[in-house]
Design a protein around this motif. Structure first.
Motif, short mmCIF file in Angstrom:
data_model
loop_
_atom_site.label_atom_id
_atom_site.label_comp_id
_atom_site.label_asym_id
_atom_site.label_seq_id
_atom_site.Cartn_x
_atom_site.Cartn_y
_atom_site.Cartn_z
N SER A 1 1.26 -1.20 0.25
CA SER A 1 -0.08 -0.01 0.37
C SER A 1 0.76 1.90 0.01
O SER A 1 2.05 1.12 0.26
CB SER A 1 -0.67 0.16 1.24
OG SER A 1 -0.02 -0.04 2.65
N MET A 2 0.30 2.32 0.02
CA MET A 2 1.06 4.18 -0.15
C MET A 2 0.14 4.71 0.32
O MET A 2 -1.06 4.68 0.69
CB MET A 2 1.59 4.11 -1.43
CG MET A 2 1.99 5.46 -1.50
SD MET A 2 2.66 6.26 -2.90
CE MET A 2 1.58 6.24 -4.01
N ASN A 3 0.70 4.90 1.29
CA ASN A 3 -0.02 6.47 2.04
C ASN A 3 0.73 7.61 2.67
O ASN A 3 1.60 7.92 1.88
CB ASN A 3 -0.24 5.75 3.60
CG ASN A 3 -0.09 3.85 4.01
OD1 ASN A 3 -1.59 3.75 3.97
ND2 ASN A 3 0.73 3.52 4.23
N VAL A 4 0.29 8.92 3.21
CA VAL A 4 0.80 9.60 2.96
C VAL A 4 0.76 10.83 4.45
O VAL A 4 -0.03 9.99 6.21
CB VAL A 4 -0.32 10.88 2.76
CG1 VAL A 4 0.57 12.59 3.09
CG2 VAL A 4 -0.71 10.58 1.31
N LEU A 5 1.86 10.66 5.21
CA LEU A 5 2.67 10.86 6.29
C LEU A 5 2.45 12.92 6.79
O LEU A 5 3.38 13.21 5.58
CB LEU A 5 3.97 10.06 6.86
CG LEU A 5 4.49 11.27 8.12
CD1 LEU A 5 3.72 10.87 9.16
CD2 LEU A 5 5.95 10.99 8.17
N ASP A 6 1.58 12.88 7.33
CA ASP A 6 2.13 15.08 7.69
C ASP A 6 2.67 14.51 8.69
O ASP A 6 2.05 14.60 10.13
CB ASP A 6 0.28 15.45 7.71
CG ASP A 6 0.48 16.31 7.62
OD1 ASP A 6 2.01 17.15 8.70
OD2 ASP A 6 -0.18 16.67 7.31
N VAL A 7 4.30 15.15 8.93
CA VAL A 7 4.62 15.28 9.61
C VAL A 7 4.47 16.03 11.00
O VAL A 7 5.09 16.03 11.76
CB VAL A 7 6.33 15.63 9.34
CG1 VAL A 7 7.23 14.27 8.35
CG2 VAL A 7 6.22 17.12 8.52
N SER A 8 3.93 17.57 10.74
CA SER A 8 3.01 18.42 11.63
C SER A 8 2.55 18.19 12.27
O SER A 8 1.98 17.98 13.54
CB SER A 8 2.59 19.62 10.61
OG SER A 8 1.73 19.31 10.08
N THR A 9 1.55 16.73 11.94
CA THR A 9 0.64 16.12 13.28
C THR A 9 0.97 14.88 13.45
O THR A 9 0.08 14.12 14.32
CB THR A 9 -0.70 16.44 12.07
OG1 THR A 9 -0.86 15.24 11.06
CG2 THR A 9 -0.94 17.69 12.16
#
Length: 288
Positions: A233-241
């Motif tokens: 799979s592929m995910n999105v990491l938001d480093v601010s949250t």
């Protein structure tokens, strides 16, 4: 591993990717099915690929699907990174070396060989150093261009295990400094380090079951490939949250996906897939 410069910013947590035709990267001279362990997007929207099975680095034009050049190596490449002035570096763990290559005029050629003391498993470039990951023992190290160790960080940090099996290293600019991100299969984490290997942050999430390649896409977001067998799979990491959002789920039937690249010029995300004994490159269009 790498994305081209982008403007305007795209919020990938709200994107719906649209799959288009796959790209075959197998050449007429390949003796085995392709096994693409890493790729990077070069200026001019060309893909540089490390084909472990066929002991080569390949240059592909994704817009046309054409294989522009193929460079044979003296060993099996597992990871690569881009260097300044039209160059790249490839690691060959079986040889315990870093091989630099030239990428000019759509042609690849061998340059210098840098010997290191042990087999490394991932690499990138930060300032005047290579940042390299090792598994036995697990650690991340800064190495100069002659192979000398400048600084290292070991697996244990303040009674916390940072690394067991580091897999990919990403370097990005944040404010006026460079920041290093390391994905680790063993701890199921992504660790954020300063350019001097100081621990800044660590990310975990139920979606990060086996994090592999990661690429910055602006706005503090990263695309992260999860290798989970038998469907990736592929995910999105938001480093601010610290939030992780699914982008391509297992219903996409990705097999053995491990690396990703992005072109904003072409509005395309590229991710490896395994079909009929050979890796291909999947293409997904996005709006920007």
């Amino acid at each position: 591993m790498t994305s081209t410069q982008h403007s305007p910013y795209t919020d990938f947590t709200k994107e719906k990717l649209s799959r288009v035709a796959d790209i075959s990267v197998k050449s007429a001279t390949d003796g085995l099915g392709c096994s693409i362990y890493d790729m990077a997007m070069l200026p001019g929207d060309l893909l540089l690929l490390a084909d472990c099975n066929n002991q080569s680095v390949k240059l592909v034009d994704p817009a046309s699907g054409q294989l522009l050049d193929q460079l044979q190596l003296p060993g099996e490449p597992s990871r690569l990174c881009l260097l300044p002035v039209d160059r790249a570096a490839v690691i060959m763990p079986g040889k315990s070396v870093i091989q630099t290559i030239s990428v000019t005029m759509k042609k690849l050629s061998l340059q210098d060989v840098i010997t290191i003391k042990a087999a490394c498993c991932c690499i990138n470039n930060v300032n005047d150093y290579f940042v390299v990951g090792f598994e036995n023992p697990a650690k991340v190290v800064l190495i100069d261009k002659k192979g000398k160790v400048y600084k290292s960080i070991t697996a244990e940090f303040k009674n916390h295990t940072l690394f067991k099996h580091p897999k990919y290293i990403c370097v990005t600019n944040e404010n006026t400094s460079k920041v290093i991100y390391v994905s680790d299969q063993g701890t199921k984490t992504i660790t954020r380090l300063s350019e001097e290997l100081q621990v800044l942050q660590s990310f975990t999430d139920p979606l990060l079951k086996d994090p592999r390649d990661l690429v910055p896409v602006g706005g503090g977001q990263f695309l992260v490939v999860d290798y989970t067998w038998p469907l990736s799979s592929m995910n999105v990491l938001d480093v601010s949250t610290g939030q992780v959002t699914s982008l391509l789920g297992q219903k996409e039937n990705l097999s053995c996906a491990c690396c990703v690249a992005v072109s904003y010029t072409l509005g395309t995300v590229y991710v490896t897939d395994y079909i009929n004994g050979c890796d291909i490159i999947r293409q997904y269009k996005f709006k920007y």
